[in-house]
Motif scaffolding. Structure first.
Motif, PDB file in Angstrom:
ATOM      1  N   PHE A   1      44.932  42.677  24.990  1.00  0.00           N
ATOM      2  CA  PHE A   1      43.809  43.371  25.623  1.00  0.00           C
ATOM      3  C   PHE A   1      42.473  42.733  25.224  1.00  0.00           C
ATOM      4  N   ASN A   2      42.347  42.364  23.948  1.00  0.00           N
ATOM      5  CA  ASN A   2      41.102  41.736  23.486  1.00  0.00           C
ATOM      6  C   ASN A   2      40.897  40.367  24.136  1.00  0.00           C
ATOM      7  N   LEU A   3      41.990  39.612  24.259  1.00  0.00           N
ATOM      8  CA  LEU A   3      41.895  38.292  24.890  1.00  0.00           C
ATOM      9  C   LEU A   3      41.507  38.411  26.363  1.00  0.00           C
ATOM     10  N   VAL A   4      42.132  39.350  27.064  1.00  0.00           N
ATOM     11  CA  VAL A   4      41.816  39.561  28.484  1.00  0.00           C
ATOM     12  C   VAL A   4      40.360  39.975  28.643  1.00  0.00           C
ATOM     13  N   LYS A   5      39.885  40.818  27.760  1.00  0.00           N
ATOM     14  CA  LYS A   5      38.491  41.254  27.816  1.00  0.00           C
ATOM     15  C   LYS A   5      37.543  40.067  27.669  1.00  0.00           C
ATOM     16  N   THR A   6      37.888  39.151  26.764  1.00  0.00           N
ATOM     17  CA  THR A   6      37.054  37.961  26.565  1.00  0.00           C
ATOM     18  C   THR A   6      37.044  37.082  27.811  1.00  0.00           C
ATOM     19  N   VAL A   7      38.215  36.918  28.434  1.00  0.00           N
ATOM     20  CA  VAL A   7      38.298  36.104  29.656  1.00  0.00           C
ATOM     21  C   VAL A   7      37.433  36.714  30.761  1.00  0.00           C
ATOM     22  N   LYS A   8      37.516  38.017  30.944  1.00  0.00           N
ATOM     23  CA  LYS A   8      36.724  38.685  31.981  1.00  0.00           C
ATOM     24  C   LYS A   8      35.231  38.555  31.703  1.00  0.00           C
ATOM     25  N   GLN A   9      34.856  38.616  30.433  1.00  0.00           N
ATOM     26  CA  GLN A   9      33.443  38.470  30.085  1.00  0.00           C
ATOM     27  C   GLN A   9      32.971  37.037  30.313  1.00  0.00           C
ATOM     28  N   ALA A  10      33.872  36.085  30.087  1.00  0.00           N
ATOM     29  CA  ALA A  10      33.505  34.688  30.327  1.00  0.00           C
ATOM     30  C   ALA A  10      33.282  34.439  31.821  1.00  0.00           C
ATOM     31  N   TYR A  11      34.135  35.039  32.658  1.00  0.00           N
ATOM     32  CA  TYR A  11      34.013  34.919  34.122  1.00  0.00           C
ATOM     33  C   TYR A  11      33.360  36.185  34.681  1.00  0.00           C
ATOM     34  N   PHE A  12      32.197  36.511  34.177  1.00  0.00           N
ATOM     35  CA  PHE A  12      31.543  37.761  34.560  1.00  0.00           C
ATOM     36  C   PHE A  12      31.206  37.825  36.042  1.00  0.00           C
ATOM     37  N   TRP A  13      31.107  36.677  36.717  1.00  0.00           N
ATOM     38  CA  TRP A  13      30.769  36.667  38.139  1.00  0.00           C
ATOM     39  C   TRP A  13      32.004  36.856  39.031  1.00  0.00           C
ATOM     40  N   GLU A  14      33.190  36.761  38.437  1.00  0.00           N
ATOM     41  CA  GLU A  14      34.419  36.905  39.207  1.00  0.00           C
ATOM     42  C   GLU A  14      34.801  38.384  39.314  1.00  0.00           C
ATOM     43  N   PRO A  15      35.410  38.787  40.435  1.00  0.00           N
ATOM     44  CA  PRO A  15      35.917  40.165  40.541  1.00  0.00           C
ATOM     45  C   PRO A  15      37.023  40.393  39.505  1.00  0.00           C
ATOM     46  N   GLU A  16      37.091  41.583  38.999  1.00  0.00           N
ATOM     47  CA  GLU A  16      38.095  41.891  37.978  1.00  0.00           C
ATOM     48  C   GLU A  16      39.509  41.709  38.503  1.00  0.00           C
ATOM     49  N   ALA A  17      39.686  41.906  39.811  1.00  0.00           N
ATOM     50  CA  ALA A  17      41.015  41.789  40.414  1.00  0.00           C
ATOM     51  C   ALA A  17      41.571  40.375  40.332  1.00  0.00           C
ATOM     52  N   VAL A  18      40.704  39.387  40.110  1.00  0.00           N
ATOM     53  CA  VAL A  18      41.175  38.006  39.990  1.00  0.00           C
ATOM     54  C   VAL A  18      42.112  37.879  38.788  1.00  0.00           C
ATOM     55  N   PHE A  19      41.799  38.590  37.732  1.00  0.00           N
ATOM     56  CA  PHE A  19      42.601  38.513  36.511  1.00  0.00           C
ATOM     57  C   PHE A  19      43.514  39.723  36.340  1.00  0.00           C
ATOM     58  N   ASN A  20      43.083  40.845  36.898  1.00  0.00           N
ATOM     59  CA  ASN A  20      43.823  42.100  36.736  1.00  0.00           C
ATOM     60  C   ASN A  20      43.986  42.746  38.111  1.00  0.00           C
ATOM     61  N   PRO A  21      44.883  42.190  38.956  1.00  0.00           N
ATOM     62  CA  PRO A  21      44.988  42.625  40.358  1.00  0.00           C
ATOM     63  C   PRO A  21      45.375  44.086  40.530  1.00  0.00           C
ATOM     64  N   SER A  22      46.116  44.646  39.581  1.00  0.00           N
ATOM     65  CA  SER A  22      46.492  46.056  39.663  1.00  0.00           C
ATOM     66  C   SER A  22      46.696  46.588  38.248  1.00  0.00           C
ATOM     67  N   LEU A  23      46.817  47.886  38.147  1.00  0.00           N
ATOM     68  CA  LEU A  23      46.940  48.518  36.840  1.00  0.00           C
ATOM     69  C   LEU A  23      48.200  48.037  36.124  1.00  0.00           C
ATOM     70  N   GLY A  24      48.006  47.468  34.940  1.00  0.00           N
ATOM     71  CA  GLY A  24      49.138  46.997  34.154  1.00  0.00           C
ATOM     72  C   GLY A  24      49.676  45.650  34.574  1.00  0.00           C
ATOM     73  N   LYS A  25      49.039  44.998  35.544  1.00  0.00           N
ATOM     74  CA  LYS A  25      49.481  43.690  36.025  1.00  0.00           C
ATOM     75  C   LYS A  25      48.369  42.662  35.823  1.00  0.00           C
ATOM     76  N   TYR A  26      48.764  41.468  35.386  1.00  0.00           N
ATOM     77  CA  TYR A  26      47.800  40.394  35.151  1.00  0.00           C
ATOM     78  C   TYR A  26      48.255  39.151  35.908  1.00  0.00           C
ATOM     79  N   SER A  27      47.279  38.434  36.447  1.00  0.00           N
ATOM     80  CA  SER A  27      47.582  37.290  37.306  1.00  0.00           C
ATOM     81  C   SER A  27      47.959  36.060  36.495  1.00  0.00           C
ATOM     82  N   GLU A  28      48.505  35.070  37.216  1.00  0.00           N
ATOM     83  CA  GLU A  28      48.861  33.812  36.564  1.00  0.00           C
ATOM     84  C   GLU A  28      47.608  33.079  36.101  1.00  0.00           C
ATOM     85  N   ARG A  29      46.529  33.218  36.867  1.00  0.00           N
ATOM     86  CA  ARG A  29      45.277  32.595  36.445  1.00  0.00           C
ATOM     87  C   ARG A  29      44.807  33.198  35.121  1.00  0.00           C
TER      88      ARG A  29
END
Length: 201
Positions: free
Chosen positions: A40-68
């Protein structure tokens, strides 16, 4: 002109669609070899790094994470810390870094010094109590052995005294028998002498 924009859109769609696999937290835990909380901490860091990207790019649905998301998580792990990763992403995408300072707790294992010291203190306390208990039991056993030895010694003394008294009693009985025999012999001789004297008269 329209064709150029169409080509650009097609490239962006292609880049997005190349990451089709989805992963659960347990999947990421296994693949990244970290604990759930660290995921969870790592994912949070990735989302903060790509702050301009929609959250769905990394977390398309609840409990699911993308290959990217998985790809970026591995890149994050390869960096020294979160700050280096944030700077790398910003430089690659020519984006400014967010003003918020990113915590590096995702990359640094949480220390449990206090809990460890408490556990060690408890173990040491239990060990000390166990040692005291063992020492007390040893002392009790020694006291019991000493008591039994003293009792045995006293019993032996009483036994020796009884044997001595029995020996004295046997000696006295033997002496009395001898004295009785002597008296009987003396009386018999006296009677015989008296009888002989009477016969002569």
């Amino acid at each position: 002109m329209y064709q150029d924009f169409h080509d650009i859109d097609a490239i962006e769609v292609q880049d997005t669609e190349q990451y089709t696999a989805h992963y659960t937290v347990d999947d990421l835990t296994t693949l990244l070899k970290v604990k759930r909380r660290q995921v969870f901490n790592l994912v949070k860091t990735v989302k903060q790094a790509y702050f301009w990207e929609p959250e769905a790019v990394f977390n398309p649905s609840l409990g699911k994470y993308s290959e990217r998301c998985l790809v970026e998580l591995r890149r994050l792990q390869s960096c020294k810390n979160a700050t280096e990763y944030i700077a790398l992403v910003a430089r690659e995408n020519q984006k400014p870094q967010q003003a918020n300072k990113i915590s590096t707790s995702a990359l640094v294992p949480t220390r449990h010094t206090e809990a460890l010291e408490t556990k060690l203190a408890t173990i040491q306390k239990n060990t000390t109590a166990l040692n005291v208990s063992v020492q007390d039991r040893i002392a009790t056993i020694k006291d019991r052995i000493a008591t039994e030895a003293s009792r045995t010694k006293n019993n032996q003394s009483v036994l020796d005294e009884l044997e001595a008294q029995q020996a004295i009693a046997r000696g006295m009985e033997k002496g009395l028998k001898i004295f009785e025999l002597e008296q009987q012999a003396a009386a018999a001789i006296l009677e015989q002498l008296t009888l002989e004297k009477l016969q002569q008269g």
